[in-house]
Design a protein around this motif. Structure first.
Motif, PDB file in Angstrom:
ATOM      1  N   LEU A 165       2.703  -6.074  -5.881  1.00  0.00           N
ATOM      2  CA  LEU A 165       3.018  -5.535  -4.542  1.00  0.00           C
ATOM      3  C   LEU A 165       3.369  -4.054  -4.600  1.00  0.00           C
ATOM      4  O   LEU A 165       2.960  -3.275  -3.743  1.00  0.00           O
ATOM      5  CB  LEU A 165       4.182  -6.342  -3.946  1.00  0.00           C
ATOM      6  CG  LEU A 165       4.611  -6.055  -2.508  1.00  0.00           C
ATOM      7  CD1 LEU A 165       5.299  -7.287  -1.902  1.00  0.00           C
ATOM      8  CD2 LEU A 165       5.546  -4.866  -2.422  1.00  0.00           C
ATOM      9  N   HIS A 166       4.118  -3.649  -5.625  1.00  0.00           N
ATOM     10  CA  HIS A 166       4.574  -2.261  -5.693  1.00  0.00           C
ATOM     11  C   HIS A 166       3.425  -1.255  -5.805  1.00  0.00           C
ATOM     12  O   HIS A 166       3.609  -0.078  -5.537  1.00  0.00           O
ATOM     13  CB  HIS A 166       5.549  -2.082  -6.866  1.00  0.00           C
ATOM     14  CG  HIS A 166       6.956  -2.462  -6.524  1.00  0.00           C
ATOM     15  ND1 HIS A 166       8.010  -2.232  -7.379  1.00  0.00           N
ATOM     16  CD2 HIS A 166       7.492  -3.046  -5.436  1.00  0.00           C
ATOM     17  CE1 HIS A 166       9.135  -2.655  -6.818  1.00  0.00           C
ATOM     18  NE2 HIS A 166       8.847  -3.163  -5.633  1.00  0.00           N
ATOM     19  N   HIS A 167       2.248  -1.740  -6.213  1.00  0.00           N
ATOM     20  CA  HIS A 167       1.093  -0.845  -6.369  1.00  0.00           C
ATOM     21  C   HIS A 167       0.333  -0.600  -5.069  1.00  0.00           C
ATOM     22  O   HIS A 167      -0.505   0.292  -4.982  1.00  0.00           O
ATOM     23  CB  HIS A 167       0.092  -1.443  -7.366  1.00  0.00           C
ATOM     24  CG  HIS A 167       0.549  -1.459  -8.773  1.00  0.00           C
ATOM     25  ND1 HIS A 167       1.468  -2.355  -9.261  1.00  0.00           N
ATOM     26  CD2 HIS A 167       0.214  -0.665  -9.821  1.00  0.00           C
ATOM     27  CE1 HIS A 167       1.672  -2.126 -10.546  1.00  0.00           C
ATOM     28  NE2 HIS A 167       0.932  -1.103 -10.924  1.00  0.00           N
ATOM     29  N   LEU A 168       0.599  -1.427  -4.078  1.00  0.00           N
ATOM     30  CA  LEU A 168      -0.238  -1.464  -2.870  1.00  0.00           C
ATOM     31  C   LEU A 168      -0.416  -0.126  -2.173  1.00  0.00           C
ATOM     32  O   LEU A 168      -1.531   0.343  -1.953  1.00  0.00           O
ATOM     33  CB  LEU A 168       0.413  -2.447  -1.895  1.00  0.00           C
ATOM     34  CG  LEU A 168      -0.482  -3.176  -0.930  1.00  0.00           C
ATOM     35  CD1 LEU A 168      -1.365  -4.147  -1.672  1.00  0.00           C
ATOM     36  CD2 LEU A 168       0.382  -3.967   0.066  1.00  0.00           C
ATOM     37  N   SER A 169       0.701   0.485  -1.801  1.00  0.00           N
ATOM     38  CA  SER A 169       0.612   1.633  -0.893  1.00  0.00           C
ATOM     39  C   SER A 169       0.007   2.872  -1.556  1.00  0.00           C
ATOM     40  O   SER A 169      -0.811   3.561  -0.946  1.00  0.00           O
ATOM     41  CB  SER A 169       1.978   1.934  -0.266  1.00  0.00           C
ATOM     42  OG  SER A 169       2.985   2.043  -1.246  1.00  0.00           O
ATOM     43  N   PHE A 170       0.369   3.151  -2.816  1.00  0.00           N
ATOM     44  CA  PHE A 170      -0.227   4.316  -3.480  1.00  0.00           C
ATOM     45  C   PHE A 170      -1.708   4.082  -3.771  1.00  0.00           C
ATOM     46  O   PHE A 170      -2.526   4.994  -3.633  1.00  0.00           O
ATOM     47  CB  PHE A 170       0.510   4.638  -4.788  1.00  0.00           C
ATOM     48  CG  PHE A 170       1.777   5.428  -4.576  1.00  0.00           C
ATOM     49  CD1 PHE A 170       3.006   4.799  -4.558  1.00  0.00           C
ATOM     50  CD2 PHE A 170       1.741   6.796  -4.396  1.00  0.00           C
ATOM     51  CE1 PHE A 170       4.179   5.520  -4.349  1.00  0.00           C
ATOM     52  CE2 PHE A 170       2.915   7.522  -4.187  1.00  0.00           C
ATOM     53  CZ  PHE A 170       4.133   6.881  -4.170  1.00  0.00           C
ATOM     54  N   THR A 171      -2.063   2.850  -4.161  1.00  0.00           N
ATOM     55  CA  THR A 171      -3.458   2.561  -4.471  1.00  0.00           C
ATOM     56  C   THR A 171      -4.316   2.647  -3.209  1.00  0.00           C
ATOM     57  O   THR A 171      -5.477   3.063  -3.260  1.00  0.00           O
ATOM     58  CB  THR A 171      -3.604   1.187  -5.147  1.00  0.00           C
ATOM     59  OG1 THR A 171      -2.678   1.106  -6.229  1.00  0.00           O
ATOM     60  CG2 THR A 171      -5.012   0.976  -5.683  1.00  0.00           C
ATOM     61  N   LEU A 172      -3.723   2.290  -2.071  1.00  0.00           N
ATOM     62  CA  LEU A 172      -4.459   2.423  -0.805  1.00  0.00           C
ATOM     63  C   LEU A 172      -4.879   3.874  -0.593  1.00  0.00           C
ATOM     64  O   LEU A 172      -6.014   4.165  -0.213  1.00  0.00           O
ATOM     65  CB  LEU A 172      -3.597   1.939   0.356  1.00  0.00           C
ATOM     66  CG  LEU A 172      -4.276   2.054   1.715  1.00  0.00           C
ATOM     67  CD1 LEU A 172      -5.423   1.055   1.831  1.00  0.00           C
ATOM     68  CD2 LEU A 172      -3.286   1.811   2.863  1.00  0.00           C
ATOM     69  N   TYR A 173      -3.966   4.795  -0.854  1.00  0.00           N
ATOM     70  CA  TYR A 173      -4.301   6.212  -0.718  1.00  0.00           C
ATOM     71  C   TYR A 173      -5.427   6.601  -1.676  1.00  0.00           C
ATOM     72  O   TYR A 173      -6.327   7.353  -1.329  1.00  0.00           O
ATOM     73  CB  TYR A 173      -3.064   7.085  -0.980  1.00  0.00           C
ATOM     74  CG  TYR A 173      -2.328   7.487   0.281  1.00  0.00           C
ATOM     75  CD1 TYR A 173      -1.120   6.900   0.624  1.00  0.00           C
ATOM     76  CD2 TYR A 173      -2.857   8.461   1.132  1.00  0.00           C
ATOM     77  CE1 TYR A 173      -0.452   7.267   1.789  1.00  0.00           C
ATOM     78  CE2 TYR A 173      -2.191   8.829   2.293  1.00  0.00           C
ATOM     79  CZ  TYR A 173      -0.994   8.230   2.621  1.00  0.00           C
ATOM     80  OH  TYR A 173      -0.340   8.600   3.774  1.00  0.00           O
ATOM     81  N   LEU A 174      -5.363   6.068  -2.900  1.00  0.00           N
ATOM     82  CA  LEU A 174      -6.420   6.375  -3.874  1.00  0.00           C
ATOM     83  C   LEU A 174      -7.770   5.920  -3.356  1.00  0.00           C
ATOM     84  O   LEU A 174      -8.778   6.601  -3.501  1.00  0.00           O
ATOM     85  CB  LEU A 174      -6.114   5.686  -5.210  1.00  0.00           C
ATOM     86  CG  LEU A 174      -7.134   5.977  -6.316  1.00  0.00           C
ATOM     87  CD1 LEU A 174      -6.930   7.370  -6.887  1.00  0.00           C
ATOM     88  CD2 LEU A 174      -7.034   4.949  -7.450  1.00  0.00           C
ATOM     89  N   MET A 175      -7.797   4.724  -2.730  1.00  0.00           N
ATOM     90  CA  MET A 175      -9.055   4.171  -2.222  1.00  0.00           C
ATOM     91  C   MET A 175      -9.588   5.001  -1.051  1.00  0.00           C
ATOM     92  O   MET A 175     -10.760   4.906  -0.723  1.00  0.00           O
ATOM     93  CB  MET A 175      -8.873   2.708  -1.785  1.00  0.00           C
ATOM     94  CG  MET A 175      -8.453   1.767  -2.907  1.00  0.00           C
ATOM     95  SD  MET A 175      -9.471   1.916  -4.396  1.00  0.00           S
ATOM     96  CE  MET A 175     -10.956   1.061  -3.900  1.00  0.00           C
ATOM     97  N   ARG A 176      -8.733   5.805  -0.447  1.00  0.00           N
ATOM     98  CA  ARG A 176      -9.151   6.682   0.652  1.00  0.00           C
ATOM     99  C   ARG A 176      -9.454   8.099   0.156  1.00  0.00           C
ATOM    100  O   ARG A 176      -9.717   8.995   0.947  1.00  0.00           O
ATOM    101  CB  ARG A 176      -8.059   6.750   1.724  1.00  0.00           C
ATOM    102  CG  ARG A 176      -7.876   5.443   2.456  1.00  0.00           C
ATOM    103  CD  ARG A 176      -6.690   5.503   3.402  1.00  0.00           C
ATOM    104  NE  ARG A 176      -6.592   4.277   4.185  1.00  0.00           N
ATOM    105  CZ  ARG A 176      -5.568   3.974   4.968  1.00  0.00           C
ATOM    106  NH1 ARG A 176      -4.542   4.796   5.063  1.00  0.00           N
ATOM    107  NH2 ARG A 176      -5.551   2.839   5.643  1.00  0.00           N
TER     108      ARG A 176
END
Lengths: 211, 261
Positions: free
Chosen positions: B212-223
């Motif tokens: 869960l802790h990876h979700l928000s930063f990885t979302l930015y990476l995917m964008r």
């Protein structure tokens, strides 16, 4: 079963684990790893710790790495023996986590750069980057201002009890105070200075310095 | 008030109208005496932050996974609200999020998620593996929580900062920081690829707070222009598809998606 701690006894993150194990009255054995020669990047070591950093512990056939994860595991597993390092109530545990996270996110990054640049770069034959040293000292100073305010209201970081949050600060700060001529960063702050004298007077830390 | 309404009316009608008008006059008083719905015990938790913030989103994801009701109190970052004395009294580091639970105030998103996961361990997803009493599972979650904190986030943050946030502050992205960052981050992702080839999720075959802790930063990476760092690694990609498609994750992603103009 004796816990094996892989890493040199002088490495700060190893020392965190060693202090914790002593506080919890857990027997351990140090398996030295020569980080100056890069042994932590050898294929054998990478099987234990794929990021190639120390420490790692082996407890029978159980392997664990990341110093804070190791400390949390043993503090929980042996919560009924030795010093209580986690706090008793849910609220106390929350505050221990808050200040341990503060150490990990705010304190550790600048102090790690200072110690690496000023203690280890000379040993490794690497140059010192004065700009990054200056920036890191400024960042650390701001963090210590916040600590001064906190410790004016509370004997230890998480409350009136010594915890993993305080413990986690000891090894790197020892290098700051003793090896790079920056003791003033601690001594200029009345409450941080008193806290520093208190936590470093613990028998567990004195034992670790002799290992 | 039009008193002519009273003058020719029946006494009962007159009394009815009188008390009706009286109740309208006194309704603000009556309203104040009723319990404010925002302050009932189910909304005792207050989270200061905004859904677009990666660290606030981390906490929100935890509340969604565990069906925890929390009142989100927006903080106006553009106006510097987080640097005002009233906010610094809650978090002296002057950053969001902050959690208030009765007398307890907590900052640091990872400490907040850990606190909520322990307090509400009996409901929703068992994010810290506390219910089974398996200390080794709990420790594996602890290990990968630290890896996110000490390896993944420090590697990804400078890249995302230079690409997304530096321009907003009128700065040109520092290409050397991005290039050095990418080298370091790829080495971390190689370790993740190896790990996730042996285990469905980071700590084992169960979703946990570590994922869960990876979700928000990885979302930015995917964008960002570097989404292929994830998609080119089959096991990391499968893990990302899996964790980001969870209903709770989708809710967080929605909150981090600016509204179409």
């Amino acid at each position: 079963m004796v816990v094996k701690v892989f890493g040199p006894s002088y490495a700060s993150c190893c020392r965190k684990v060693l202090v914790c194990l002593i506080e919890k009255e857990i027997e351990f054995e140090i398996i030295p790893i020569d980080i100056i020669k890069g042994e932590q990047k050898s294929p054998e070591f990478l099987k234990l710790q794929p990021f190639g950093v120390v420490p790692v512990i082996q407890d029978g056939d159980y392997t664990l790495y990341e110093s804070r994860a190791i400390m949390r595991y043993y503090s929980e597993k042996y919560k009924s023996q030795g010093t209580d390092l986690l706090g008793k109530t849910l609220e106390e545990k929350g505050l221990v986590d808050q200040w341990l996270e503060t150490e990990g996110q705010n304190f550790h990054p600048p102090i790690y750069i200072l110690i690496m640049q000023l203690v280890f770069h000379p040993k490794l034959g690497l140059p010192i980057d004065d700009k990054i040293v200056k920036e890191s000292e400024e960042k650390l100073e701001k963090v210590l201002d916040i600590y001064e305010e906190r410790l004016s209201k509370s004997k230890y970081l998480a409350g009136e009890f010594f915890s993993l949050a305080d413990l986690s600060h000891i090894p790197f700060t020892h290098y700051l105070v003793n090896d790079i001529g920056k003791a003033y960063m601690i001594r200029n702050k009345k409450h941080v200075s008193a806290w520093w004298d208190d936590i470093t007077s613990r028998a567990s830390w004195k034992k670790v310095l002799q290992l | 008030m039009n008193l002519t309404l009273f003058k020719g009316g029946e006494p009962l009608v007159k009394r009815t109208i009188f008390f009706f008008l009286l109740s309208i006059c006194f309704s603000p008083v009556i309203y104040k005496l009723l319990p404010d719905p925002i302050h009932t015990s189910s909304m005792a938790l207050k989270l200061y932050g905004i859904p677009m913030s990666t660290c606030t989103a981390r906490v929100l994801a935890c509340t969604y996974e565990k069906n925890i009701e929390v009142q989100l109190v927006p903080v106006t970052l553009a106006a510097g609200e987080h640097k005002q004395p009233s906010f610094l009294a809650k978090n002296p580091f002057g950053v969001i999020p902050v959690l208030e639970d009765g007398d307890l105030t907590l900052f640091e998103s990872r400490a907040i998620t850990a606190y909520l996961s322990k307090k509400y361990k009996e409901q929703g997803e068992d994010l810290l593996r506390l219910k089974g009493g398996n200390l080794k599972e709990e420790a594996m979650v602890g290990l990968w929580l630290e890896v996110e904190s000490q390896q993944y986030s420090p590697a990804i943050t400078p890249i995302l900062y230079e690409h997304f946030f530096a321009p907003r502050r009128g700065k040109i992205p520092n290409q050397k920081v991005i290039e050095d960052g990418l080298v370091k981050f790829e080495k971390v992702l190689d370790v993740y690829e190896s790990r996730l080839s042996q285990s469905k999720y980071l700590a084992g075959d169960f979703y946990s707070l570590a994922d869960l802790h990876h979700l928000s930063f990885t979302l930015y990476l995917m964008r960002s222009p570097w989404a292929s760092l994830i998609s080119s690694r089959p096991h990391v990609n499968a893990w990302w598809e899996c964790i980001s498609s969870r209903p709770a994750s989708q809710k967080v992603i929605q909150g981090m998606t600016p509204a179409e103009k």
